[in-house]
Scaffold this active site. Structure first.
Site, PDB file in Angstrom:
ATOM      1  N   LYS A  83       0.840  -1.206   0.000  1.00  0.00           N
ATOM      2  CA  LYS A  83       0.000   0.000   0.000  1.00  0.00           C
ATOM      3  C   LYS A  83       0.876   1.259   0.000  1.00  0.00           C
ATOM      4  CE  LYS A  83      -1.711   1.823   3.991  1.00  0.00           C
ATOM      5  NZ  LYS A  83      -1.441   3.266   4.075  1.00  0.00           N
ATOM      6  N   ASN A  84       1.882   1.256   0.884  1.00  0.00           N
ATOM      7  CA  ASN A  84       2.669   2.483   1.016  1.00  0.00           C
ATOM      8  C   ASN A  84       3.626   2.709  -0.157  1.00  0.00           C
ATOM      9  OD1 ASN A  84       1.369   2.996   3.361  1.00  0.00           O
ATOM     10  ND2 ASN A  84       3.081   2.515   4.726  1.00  0.00           N
ATOM     11  N   CYS A 114      -5.717   8.360   9.026  1.00  0.00           N
ATOM     12  CA  CYS A 114      -5.808   7.825  10.384  1.00  0.00           C
ATOM     13  C   CYS A 114      -5.423   8.900  11.400  1.00  0.00           C
ATOM     14  CB  CYS A 114      -4.843   6.656  10.551  1.00  0.00           C
ATOM     15  SG  CYS A 114      -5.366   5.160   9.754  1.00  0.00           S
ATOM     16  N   ASP A 116       4.513   0.946  12.083  1.00  0.00           N
ATOM     17  CA  ASP A 116       3.332   0.258  11.548  1.00  0.00           C
ATOM     18  C   ASP A 116       3.193  -1.174  12.065  1.00  0.00           C
ATOM     19  OD1 ASP A 116       2.560   2.485  10.178  1.00  0.00           O
ATOM     20  OD2 ASP A 116       3.232   1.799   8.211  1.00  0.00           O
ATOM     21  N   ARG A 158      -8.372  -0.022   4.597  1.00  0.00           N
ATOM     22  CA  ARG A 158      -7.363   0.863   4.014  1.00  0.00           C
ATOM     23  C   ARG A 158      -6.073   0.101   3.707  1.00  0.00           C
ATOM     24  NH1 ARG A 158      -6.188   6.141   7.078  1.00  0.00           N
ATOM     25  NH2 ARG A 158      -5.014   6.276   5.162  1.00  0.00           N
TER      26      ARG A 158
END
Ligand code: UD1
Length: 421
Positions: free
Chosen positions: A22-23, A119, A308, A400
């Site tokens: 995702k990142n 977030c 994370d 997400r």
């Protein structure tokens, strides 16, 4: 409103496949803005809500996209006339949208971006992004709920020292600098694998960036960039989340194609806590332990222990014998999940940016609310190891960053369902 319902699922066994990161995909999609010739073809894209938001941001800027969901591939065409405004309703949903600012102002000379949402893990200012762009000659006007960036005559290379190795600021400045006139040196740059993946993509496009994976990036500006094909790197945080799940009890999970080098500090923590980690040809296998040992961990920018993975590891600390500490050095408000874990029986005390967790906890099922993306995953892992029924609400956070998390866990043997209330 969907909920995840878990009933005691203490034994997980099997293999799990990980999505593209995702990142990594978010800045790579933003970088497609720079391709004034040819289409970009991005493969291994994760079908997550953040991905769809970035796709919509690009479309709002008049890029054309074609998504093939069954192939996890998106084609992006940025060769037409671009518009300049990323709309409020998209940007406020996802903070990472801010990374379109650098490429958009570099390519078109003007960008108008709402202030980012995402977030709620701390204040998360964007001062480093803006200072860096200003150093490249961009004029910034801050209007409170939106920012305008002007560079009518193009950008000029410069030396930029980041006060903190911010991932987003490094990406934004890096992308802008690819089209600047002359040489830019970013020092104290972030070194995350997602930055390396972005640099690989930009260099294939024709950018001239050296120093990837180090804290000094040197960018020699070029006049234009081309669309190219790129396969997104594996999601090390999704991989790490399944490693944490594997470390408990008699679980035995192989994370297919996981990249050891991207998860060294986590692997180190799991081994010290008593899990067994083996590196096989097709992935990393983690076997659990009923008697996990307590450990003190602190988060750091890469290559340190990732913020994370912090909330997922607090679940292991709660299950382990004795007192453990978790110190959060990257974000100032990332312990919200602890109140929810407390409803499941976790005993902890917070002192500033450190929490002290007293194990070993007998986790009890409860109804809990996800408070951010990684918190959602940690509550689910806790639920898998709790007696009785656990219900996790607020799945918009989970969506997400985790693709079909409940399905992957159920394939490993978990008694988990996603229901619509
Ligand atoms: C990215 C990741 C996120 C991860 C984080 C840290 C994406 C989409 N998100 O977020 O999952 O948790 O890196 O590894 O890639 N800061 C400032 N000023 C700035 C920018 C940041 O003070 O201009 C502070 C932030 O408030 C935070 C810290 O720096 O405390 C780290 O932020 P940053 O590295 O920028 O994280 P993100 O890019 O937002």
């Amino acid at each position: 409103m969907d909920q995840i319902v878990i009933n005691d699922s203490s034994h997980l066994k099997g293999q799990v496949k990980i999505e593209g990161s995702k990142n990594a995909v978010l800045p790579i999609l933003a970088a497609t803005i720079l391709a004034s010739n040819d289409q970009s073809v991005i493969t291994n894209v994760p079908l997550l809500s953040d991905f769809y938001i970035m796709k919509s941001v690009l479309e709002s800027l008049n890029l054309k996209t074609q998504l093939n969901e069954s192939k996890n591939e998106i084609v992006v065409d940025a060769t037409g006339e671009l518009t300049h405004e990323a709309p409020f309703e998209l940007v406020t949903k996802m903070r990472a949208s801010i990374v379109v600012m650098g490429p958009l102002v570099a390519r078109t000379g003007y960008a108008k971006i709402s202030l980012p949402g995402g977030c709620a893990i701390g204040e998360r200012p964007i001062d480093l992004h803006l200072k860096g762009l200003e150093k490249l000659g961009v004029k910034i006007e801050d209007h409170g709920d939106f920012i305008e960036a002007f560079a009518k005559n193009g950008l000029i290379g410069n030396n930029i020292n980041l006060d903190f190795p911010s991932v987003g600021a490094t990406q934004n400045i890096l992308m802008a600098a690819t089209l600047a006139d002359g040489i830019t040196v970013i020092s104290n740059a972030a070194k995350e694998p997602e930055i390396i993946d972005l640099i690989n993509f930009l260099n294939k496009m024709g950018a001239k960036i050296i120093g990837k994976g180090t804290s000094t990036l040197t960018i020699t500006g070029v006049s234009s960039l081309l669309g190219v094909t790129h396969n997104v790197v594996q999601d090390r945080i999704e991989a790490g989340t399944f490693m944490v799940a594997g470390a408990i009890g008699n679980n035995d999970i192989k994370i297919l194609d996981a990249i050891k080098e991207h998860n060294e500090p986590l692997i180190d923590v799991l081994i010290k806590m008593g899990a067994s980690v083996s590196f096989e040809e097709d992935g990393i296998r983690v076997k659990g332990n009923y008697e996990l040992k307590s450990i003190n961990v602190e988060t750091e920018p890469y290559p340190g222990f990732p913020t994370d993975m912090q909330s997922q590891v607090t679940v292991l600390q709660a299950l382990s014998d004795g007192q453990s500490q978790m110190k959060e050095n990257v974000f100032e408000n990332r312990f919200m999940h602890m109140q929810e874990l407390n409803k499941m029986g976790v005993n902890f005390r917070q002192e500033g940016n450190t929490i002290k967790i007293n194990g070993s906890t007998h986790l009890k099922g409860a109804e809990v609310d996800a408070t951010d993306l990684r918190a959602a995953a940690s509550l689910i892992i806790a639920g898998l190891n709790a007696s009785g029924k656990t219900v996790v609400n607020n799945l918009k956070y989970l969506d997400r960053g985790y693709f079909k998390f409940h399905k992957k866990l159920s394939d490993l043997g978990a008694n988990i369902q996603r229901i619509s209330k």
